[in-house]
Design a protein around this motif. Structure first.
Motif, short mmCIF file in Angstrom:
data_model
loop_
_atom_site.label_atom_id
_atom_site.label_comp_id
_atom_site.label_asym_id
_atom_site.label_seq_id
_atom_site.Cartn_x
_atom_site.Cartn_y
_atom_site.Cartn_z
N ARG A 1 0.71 -1.21 -0.04
CA ARG A 1 -0.18 -0.02 0.00
C ARG A 1 0.86 1.23 -0.25
N LYS A 2 0.30 2.48 -0.20
CA LYS A 2 1.03 3.66 -0.23
C LYS A 2 1.45 4.23 1.15
N GLY A 3 2.41 4.35 1.42
CA GLY A 3 2.89 4.87 2.53
C GLY A 3 2.67 6.27 2.98
N GLU A 4 2.81 6.74 4.40
CA GLU A 4 2.83 8.13 4.52
C GLU A 4 3.51 9.10 3.76
N HIS A 5 4.79 8.65 3.16
CA HIS A 5 5.46 9.62 2.36
C HIS A 5 5.54 9.17 0.93
N GLY A 6 4.41 8.32 0.56
CA GLY A 6 4.39 8.02 -0.84
C GLY A 6 4.96 6.60 -1.18
N GLY A 7 5.91 6.10 -0.44
CA GLY A 7 6.64 4.82 -0.77
C GLY A 7 5.59 3.72 -0.61
N ARG A 8 6.07 2.45 -1.32
CA ARG A 8 4.85 1.38 -1.22
C ARG A 8 5.51 0.66 0.07
N ILE A 9 4.67 0.19 1.14
CA ILE A 9 5.01 -0.35 2.28
C ILE A 9 3.97 -1.58 2.64
N GLY A 10 4.18 -2.50 3.37
CA GLY A 10 3.44 -3.49 3.83
C GLY A 10 1.87 -3.28 4.21
N GLY A 11 0.68 -3.79 3.49
CA GLY A 11 -0.57 -3.53 3.76
C GLY A 11 -1.34 -4.53 4.46
N SER A 12 -2.39 -4.74 3.66
CA SER A 12 -3.65 -6.11 4.28
C SER A 12 -2.94 -7.36 3.90
N ILE A 13 -3.07 -8.34 4.77
CA ILE A 13 -2.74 -9.57 4.49
C ILE A 13 -3.86 -10.51 4.18
N TYR A 14 -3.73 -11.28 3.35
CA TYR A 14 -5.17 -12.22 2.89
C TYR A 14 -4.59 -13.68 3.02
N HIS A 15 -5.31 -14.63 3.39
CA HIS A 15 -5.04 -15.89 3.49
C HIS A 15 -6.00 -16.58 2.34
N TYR A 16 -5.25 -17.43 1.69
CA TYR A 16 -5.82 -18.06 0.38
C TYR A 16 -5.91 -19.72 0.93
N SER A 17 -6.95 -20.33 0.81
CA SER A 17 -7.06 -21.87 1.49
C SER A 17 -6.99 -22.73 0.18
N ASN A 18 -6.82 -23.63 0.45
CA ASN A 18 -6.85 -24.95 -0.52
C ASN A 18 -5.83 -24.71 -1.75
#
Length: 97
Positions: free
Chosen positions: A32-49
């Protein structure tokens, strides 16, 4: 809850990934876009199967985002759920399941 170790990766879309072979769960943390415009870690998704061979192909893919779009996103055989990390630590690479 069991934790899935997350490994940071070079990708314009995906910040980190992990896999639990026992439950066949692929964990993806998107950027995701960080506070200063850089790309940082955002939402985590779990994919099953997610079979182990699909995970291995994801790890080996030159473009993780392209592999995700072609093989995981929209795949009717894979269910997913959004996981909110407990801490909003932008440098964290491990999350609790």
């Amino acid at each position: 809850m069991k934790s899935i170790a997350m490994t940071p990766c070079e990708s314009s879309q995906i910040h980190a990934h992990g896999y639990d072979p026992t439950t066949q769960t692929l964990a993806l943390q998107f950027k995701r876009k960080g506070e200063h415009g850089g790309r940082i870690g955002g939402s985590i998704y779990h994919y099953s199967n997610v079979p182990a061979d699909v995970h291995q192909a994801f790890v080996a893919a030159e473009s993780k985002g392209r592999f995700f779009g072609a093989n995981i996103k929209g795949n009717a055989d894979l269910t997913y759920r959004k996981i909110e990390p407990e801490q909003k630590d932008e440098g964290a690479a491990t999350e609790e399941v």
